[in-house]
Scaffold this active site. Structure first.
Site, short mmCIF file in Angstrom:
data_model
loop_
_atom_site.label_atom_id
_atom_site.label_comp_id
_atom_site.label_asym_id
_atom_site.label_seq_id
_atom_site.Cartn_x
_atom_site.Cartn_y
_atom_site.Cartn_z
N LYS A 144 0.84 -1.20 0.00
CA LYS A 144 0.00 0.00 0.00
C LYS A 144 0.88 1.25 0.00
CE LYS A 144 -3.84 2.05 2.65
NZ LYS A 144 -4.73 1.84 3.80
N SER A 218 -9.31 2.03 2.91
CA SER A 218 -8.44 2.77 2.01
C SER A 218 -7.42 1.92 1.26
CB SER A 218 -7.69 3.84 2.81
OG SER A 218 -6.90 3.23 3.85
N SER A 242 -9.87 -0.36 6.95
CA SER A 242 -9.27 -0.23 5.63
C SER A 242 -8.58 -1.47 5.09
CB SER A 242 -8.29 0.94 5.61
OG SER A 242 -8.97 2.16 5.81
#
Length: 531
Positions: A144, A218, A242
């Site tokens: 990420k 996210s 997330s």
């Protein structure tokens, strides 16, 4: 990138359901002269007290047959077994994944290719052939874009970071490298892990199951890459859900570990009180192979603590006591999502588990407290860039501005309530081994309106998305999200397995038992039609 929806819609949908109505809570906590008056530091003290002092090996799980089919469909455990058997090697796997990424629509999830992957694959292949394989030798993984990878562009999904190059690996990346895993790509995220789906720098990451829908965030890129079979493993972060939301909406399996079990060193913070780092993959068995490598205090993250206690895993579900919450957890749920959850519970009953109704008490207040803490800390962290507010994504800006409205006393009250809520939840769990809750109350959000549909009615996504996830960031308990079927629109549904502090291995073994009895985690999105 142009936004698909207006800033006003993004602002409204991202704040819905996360800001509590003003109340007079001054008399709620014990007075200052009481020995019971809580301090925020009690939370970390209690986690340190509960933490295992050293790692233990996991209980051996039932062996599975060697995987067959295209290499891009292999998970972590599949690849490790195939390497050991000599049926493939890391060079072939990286080549197959690169070919697939080159033409697949979900390549939009890749922000930057990480250098050196081919050389690492050659080294891993040599090690395997020489009988010197490390625990995750040759496993490709994505990262990420708020987690640092040395000598790689890491932008936090923001225009404000320009072309920032990380100088060192985050602790979690360093540990994976040392175990033989190969970082391949930086993956999409909402801005600073808090913005809207429509990232102004990179655009939206679309759900491989239906490109008109969102992956959830996210950890958007991690969810899409795993669902599309472009990588077998990815790292995510979780502050309000997330890791677990993209896992639910993309039909994969993701673990938010116990608070502090995986160090945050080298990860851009959203909320220093609630941030968690964790793995996302295809199955609970895959995650169980990864957790012993990435878990444990690193000496730099002030809240990292404990070790991965693999001995808490169990192969036999007979006698397992499963807590089944009602109230808040089953409200705002689409009927098929509830039905899939209930069907999942019957699988555990069939395996010999006992279902026990539990009442965790008021969840609405700590849910709002979690967002108050997150937005207040976000605003503090972003203060150096307040002169560039116009460059923030509309969703991130809305949360920053909301964070600036909270008083110091409201912020501290939310932190002081936290250890009391944790103790209350653990007391409610005293007679059970795990909780199993519905996952997300609806199928993936519509990207054009940022809404979800629950029983025929559209709602702002944030009103539904984090209802069953934020509470376990606030309390820091380990929480595993895994698929339970397909909803009315043909998109994945999920349930959540929650444990007591540092019972991560138990959660994973319970998830693995479910996945041995079902095949939902093997379902893949439709293959894209060739142009």
């Amino acid at each position: 990138m142009n936004q698909a929806v207006s800033a006003e819609v993004l602002r409204a949908t991202i704040l819905a359901g996360t800001v509590a109505a003003p109340t007079d809570a001054r008399s709620e906590l014990p007075p200052a002269h009481s020995p019971a008056t809580p301090e925020p530091g009690w939370t970390e003290r209690d986690f340190r007290a509960a933490a295992p002092k050293q790692a233990t090996a996991a209980t051996p799980m039932p062996a599975t047959a060697l995987a067959t089919g295209p290499l891009h469909g292999f998970g972590v455990v599949d690849l490790l077994a195939a390497y050991a058997a000599g049926t493939t090697d890391p060079i072939a796997v990286l080549d197959a994944l690169a070919i697939r990424r080159a033409t697949h629509p979900s390549r939009e999830a890749v922000l930057t290719e990480i250098g050196g992957a081919d050389a690492m694959a050659r080294d891993s292949t040599r090690r395997i052939r020489a009988g010197r394989a490390r625990p995750l030798e040759g496993i490709p993984f994505g990262v990420k874009d708020i987690i640092d990878v040395a000598d790689t562009r890491v932008t936090c999904g923001s225009r404000l970071t320009d072309e920032r190059i990380a100088t060192a690996d985050a602790a979690v990346v360093s540990r994976l490298r040392a175990a033989g895993a190969i970082p391949v790509a930086m993956l999409g995220t909402t801005e600073y892990a808090c913005g809207s789906a429509h990232n102004p720098r990179y655009g939206a990451v679309r759900n491989p199951w239906n490109r008109a829908r969102w992956t959830g965030g996210s950890s958007t890129g991690s969810g899409a890459m795993l669902a599309a079979r472009l990588l077998p493993l990815a790292l995510g972060t979780d502050t309000g859900g997330s890791i677990r939301v993209p896992s639910a909406w993309c039909g994969i399996t993701g673990l938010k570990p116990t608070r502090g079990l995986v160090p945050r060193t080298g990860v851009a913070p959203l909320s220093w009180s609630l941030d968690h780092i964790g793995p996302m993959a295809r199955s609970a068995d895959d995650l169980a192979a990864v957790m012993p490598v990435i878990a444990g205090a690193d000496g730099d993250d002030p809240v990292s603590v404990g070790a991965y206690d693999g001995a808490r895993a169990r192969a036999d579900m007979a006698g397992l006591r499963v807590g089944v919450p009602g109230g808040w957890f089953v409200e705002m749920q689409d009927a098929p999502a509830l039905a899939a959850w209930r069907a999942g519970l019957t699988v555990f009953e069939r395996l010999g588990a006992t279902l026990v109704d539990v009442d965790l008490g008021d969840i609405e207040t700590p849910h709002a407290d979690g967002y108050l803490i997150t937005m207040a800390e976000l605003a503090s962290l972003q203060e150096p860039d307040f002169g560039r507010m116009d460059e923030f994504d509309a969703g991130a800006r809305a949360r920053i501005e909301q964070g600036l409205t909270f008083s110091a006393s409201a912020y501290l009250r939310a932190l002081r309530r936290r250890p009391l809520v944790i103790r209350r939840v653990l007391a409610a769990m005293a007679d059970v081994d795990v909780l199993i809750t519905p996952g997300i109350g609806a199928e993936a959000a519509f990207l054009d309106t940022m809404t979800v549909e629950v029983n025929g009615m559209r709602h702002p996504l944030q009103l539904v998305l984090p209802r069953n996830t934020m509470i376990f960031d606030y309390t820091g308990l380990p929480a595993l999200m895994l698929p339970t079927g397909i909803g009315r629109s043909g998109l994945p549904l999920a349930m959540q397995i929650v444990g007591k502090p540092f019972d991560d291995a138990l959660c994973l073994s319970v998830g693995a038992a479910f996945q041995r009895e079902t095949s939902f985690h093997r379902a893949a999105p439709p293959e894209p039609i060739a142009a």
